[in-house]
Design an enzyme around this catalytic site. Structure first.
Site, PDB file in Angstrom:
ATOM      1  N   HIS A   1      19.773 -86.439 -49.626  1.00  0.00           N
ATOM      2  CA  HIS A   1      19.368 -85.717 -48.296  1.00  0.00           C
ATOM      3  C   HIS A   1      20.199 -86.290 -47.088  1.00  0.00           C
ATOM      4  CE1 HIS A   1      16.398 -88.671 -49.171  1.00  0.00           C
ATOM      5  NE2 HIS A   1      15.306 -88.060 -49.824  1.00  0.00           N
TER       6      HIS A   1
ATOM      7  N   HIS B   1      17.588 -93.115 -51.550  1.00  0.00           N
ATOM      8  CA  HIS B   1      17.007 -92.644 -50.494  1.00  0.00           C
ATOM      9  C   HIS B   1      17.350 -93.442 -49.108  1.00  0.00           C
ATOM     10  CE1 HIS B   1      13.342 -90.598 -47.775  1.00  0.00           C
ATOM     11  NE2 HIS B   1      13.972 -91.595 -47.043  1.00  0.00           N
TER      12      HIS B   1
ATOM     13  N   HIS C   1       2.780 -80.765 -51.100  1.00  0.00           N
ATOM     14  CA  HIS C   1       1.583 -81.357 -50.694  1.00  0.00           C
ATOM     15  C   HIS C   1       0.707 -79.983 -50.355  1.00  0.00           C
ATOM     16  CE1 HIS C   1       3.514 -85.348 -50.322  1.00  0.00           C
ATOM     17  NE2 HIS C   1       4.239 -84.808 -49.466  1.00  0.00           N
TER      18      HIS C   1
ATOM     19  N   HIS D   1      10.483 -83.339 -56.772  1.00  0.00           N
ATOM     20  CA  HIS D   1       9.082 -84.073 -56.991  1.00  0.00           C
ATOM     21  C   HIS D   1       8.228 -83.175 -57.592  1.00  0.00           C
ATOM     22  CE1 HIS D   1      10.916 -87.277 -54.232  1.00  0.00           C
ATOM     23  NE2 HIS D   1      11.298 -86.155 -53.678  1.00  0.00           N
ATOM     24  N   PHE D   2       7.860 -83.415 -58.799  1.00  0.00           N
ATOM     25  CA  PHE D   2       6.777 -82.725 -59.672  1.00  0.00           C
ATOM     26  C   PHE D   2       5.295 -83.190 -59.630  1.00  0.00           C
ATOM     27  CE2 PHE D   2      10.120 -79.327 -61.854  1.00  0.00           C
ATOM     28  CZ  PHE D   2      10.102 -78.805 -60.492  1.00  0.00           C
ATOM     29  N   ARG D   3       5.216 -84.361 -59.265  1.00  0.00           N
ATOM     30  CA  ARG D   3       3.784 -84.942 -58.994  1.00  0.00           C
ATOM     31  C   ARG D   3       3.148 -85.421 -60.218  1.00  0.00           C
ATOM     32  NH1 ARG D   3       5.642 -86.295 -54.052  1.00  0.00           N
ATOM     33  NH2 ARG D   3       5.366 -84.513 -52.417  1.00  0.00           N
TER      34      ARG D   3
ATOM     35  N   ASP E   1      14.911 -81.142 -52.601  1.00  0.00           N
ATOM     36  CA  ASP E   1      14.054 -82.269 -52.303  1.00  0.00           C
ATOM     37  C   ASP E   1      12.438 -81.786 -52.576  1.00  0.00           C
ATOM     38  OD1 ASP E   1      12.674 -84.266 -51.925  1.00  0.00           O
ATOM     39  OD2 ASP E   1      13.431 -84.620 -49.775  1.00  0.00           O
TER      40      ASP E   1
ATOM     41  N   ASN F   1       8.700 -91.103 -58.141  1.00  0.00           N
ATOM     42  CA  ASN F   1       7.554 -91.568 -57.226  1.00  0.00           C
ATOM     43  C   ASN F   1       6.212 -90.925 -57.576  1.00  0.00           C
ATOM     44  OD1 ASN F   1       8.583 -89.201 -56.100  1.00  0.00           O
ATOM     45  ND2 ASN F   1       8.149 -89.804 -54.073  1.00  0.00           N
TER      46      ASN F   1
HETATM   47  O1  DOR Z   1       9.841 -85.958 -47.401  1.00  0.00           O
HETATM   48  C1  DOR Z   1       9.881 -86.490 -48.303  1.00  0.00           C
HETATM   49  N1  DOR Z   1       8.989 -86.377 -49.408  1.00  0.00           N
HETATM   50  N2  DOR Z   1      10.706 -87.363 -48.647  1.00  0.00           N
HETATM   51  C2  DOR Z   1      10.808 -88.282 -49.716  1.00  0.00           C
HETATM   52  O2  DOR Z   1      11.866 -88.939 -49.723  1.00  0.00           O
HETATM   53  C3  DOR Z   1       9.728 -88.249 -50.708  1.00  0.00           C
HETATM   54  C4  DOR Z   1       8.985 -86.864 -50.704  1.00  0.00           C
HETATM   55  C5  DOR Z   1       7.771 -86.563 -51.511  1.00  0.00           C
HETATM   56  O3  DOR Z   1       7.727 -87.223 -52.441  1.00  0.00           O
HETATM   57  O4  DOR Z   1       6.607 -86.195 -50.882  1.00  0.00           O
END
Ligand code: DOR
Length: 451
Positions: free
Chosen positions: A234, A181, A309, A64-66, A305, A96
């Site tokens: 996962h 997921h 954050h 996830h590179f945001r 994964d 996402n």
């Molecule tokens: O812990 C998680 N963080 N699981 C996910 O499915 C999404 C991910 C996130 O994008 O932070």
């Protein structure tokens, strides 16, 4: 006359489909041009790999590179910098973001942002949502797309596809392997009161074993009904493994380095909400079952994964703290440390981090060291011992759950399509990543007809 290569990797121990054995590798035009004893060959550039292992470039099929939307945590540049510093040559990035990658426009925006900024090769997942089911079959075939991803239970971000008819419609809408997921949304909602304020140990109590098991049982049933292959991301519970072993016709399996390394309750006592992710880290019995599944060949790929954050966000009292932890930069060394400890063979490492991804997703020209394949290599020193430290982390979040851990086995060089991108922990050639190609997304090439 001796052959001339652009790059000659000399004297290493090379992992090819024939086995792991000493060989030289010659690279021309970004592809593997020769494997064997090449002592007479000349090359513009030579990499002396004596004492090192030359492995197929590691492909991380879940990051996830945001970007766009949360670039304060990560962006395509910083995330891919972390990837190559850790020895990763290609990534599949998750939908996402904000906006979610659920339309052609959002996908094209990501591809445009990636161009000239990403350091490794890349593909993007398209998110499934109740609103875009009708468009999925077209979206999943666009160049640069690794497939469709559905969140069956809600996690970070807005994506959710939890109703049975909607899941079935999405499964019927396309052909490529669909990533899921797998947590049951209704059960997650029912159990929310079990979260204990300020105590991340209650995370796996809320998101319990049955939440994962019931969802995985259902999605396997729906995949069979639709005649569609799925990829269960996962996987975290011992209870899902027999279901998945009975579903080899439709389902492939991913687990993560953190689920193979950490265990509850210790990780929550030590790391608090920094250990919080979805699906959760669970007790040691699940970790042991996952190891058995890895070594018995049930697990197809290991993805990080990578879900960064900021510390500020993670420091909020549970459950206001977001779920997820970074991992793309530590994936290789954590797994090589398991190789060093005898829990994982090097052959299995290769299968789980490159060949497995190529097999499941029909990646074109990547995933093995073989003639004509892209010259993507993760060159590792299996004996190097170093401490993982937060200060090494290139991700914008600036932390890792493995801070302070000494690991044996490190990537010394990352080579992508014949170009040295990382050497000795430094980025040496940036911004030249290109979209990964797949069997299902190949586009007609203009000059091919003339050839
Ligand atoms: O812990 C998680 N963080 N699981 C996910 O499915 C999404 C991910 C996130 O994008 O932070």
């Amino acid at each position: 006359m001796s052959e001339t290569f652009d790059l000659l990797i000399r004297g290493g121990i090379v992992a090819t489909p024939s086995g792991i054995a000493p060989a030289d590798v010659g690279v021309k035009g970004g592809r593997i041009a020769a494997i064997g004893a090449l002592s007479g060959a000349r090359a513009a550039e030579t990499f002396e790999a004596r004492g090192l292992h030359v492995l197929p470039g590691v492909i991380d099929t879940q990051v996830h590179f945001r970007e766009p939307g949360n670039s304060h945590k990560e962006d395509l540049e910083s995330g891919s910098r972390a990837a190559v510093l850790g020895g990763v040559t290609g990534v599949f990035e998750m939908p996402n973001t904000n906006p979610t990658t659920t339309t052609r426009q959002a996908l094209e925006d990501k591809l445009a942002r990636a161009s000239g900024r990403m350091h490794c090769d890349y593909a993007f997942y398209v998110g499934a949502s109740p609103g875009n089911v009708g468009a999925l079959s077209e979206l999943e075939r666009l160049p640069g797309v690794s497939g469709v991803k559905a969140f069956l239970g809600s996690s970070t971000g807005m994506l959710l596809l939890d109703k049975e008819d909607a899941i079935l419609a999405a499964l019927k809408a396309g052909n490529r392997r669909m990533a899921v997921h797998s947590e049951d949304e209704a059960r997650l909602n029912e159990r929310k009161p079990l979260r204990v304020a300020g105590d991340a140990r209650s995370h796996p109590v809320w998101r319990d074993v049955e939440t994962a098991r019931a969802s995985t049982a259902r999605v396997i049933r729906l995949a069979r009904q639709a005649g569609r292959r799925i990829h269960v991301l996962h996987v975290t519970t011992a209870e899902e493994l027999p279901l998945l072993a009975e579903a080899r016709d439709v389902a492939s399996v991913e687990t993560t380095p953190q689920h193979l390394t950490l265990a509850a309750p210790e990780c929550y006592e030590r790391l608090g909400s920094y250990a919080q992710m979805n699906p959760p880290i669970r007790e040691a019995r699940h970790r042991e079952a996952l190891w058995r599944a890895v070594n018995e060949g049930l697990v197809d790929v290991i993805g990080s994964d990578h879900a960064p954050h900021t510390r500020e966000e993670k420091a909020k009292p549970y459950p206001d703290s977001p779920s997820g932890m970074p991992g793309v930069q530590t994936l290789v060394t954590i797994l090589l440390d398991h190789v060093s400890a005898g829990r994982l063979s090097l052959e299995r490492f290769v299968d789980l981090t490159s060949a497995g991804a190529a097999r499941l997703f029909s990646i074109a020209g990547k995933g093995r060291i073989a003639l004509g394949y892209d010259a993507d290599f993760t060159i590792v020193d299996l004996k190097a011992k170093k401490r993982i430290e937060n200060s090494w982390i290139a991700s914008k979040c600036g932390w890792t759950p493995f801070d302070g851990m000494e690991t044996t086995g490190w990537a010394l060089a990352t080579i992508i399509r014949g170009r040295m991108v990382m050497r000795e922990r430094a980025l040496v050639a940036g911004g030249q990543g290109t979209p990964i190609r797949f069997g299902e997304t190949l586009v007609p090439q203009r000059d091919a007809a003339a050839a």
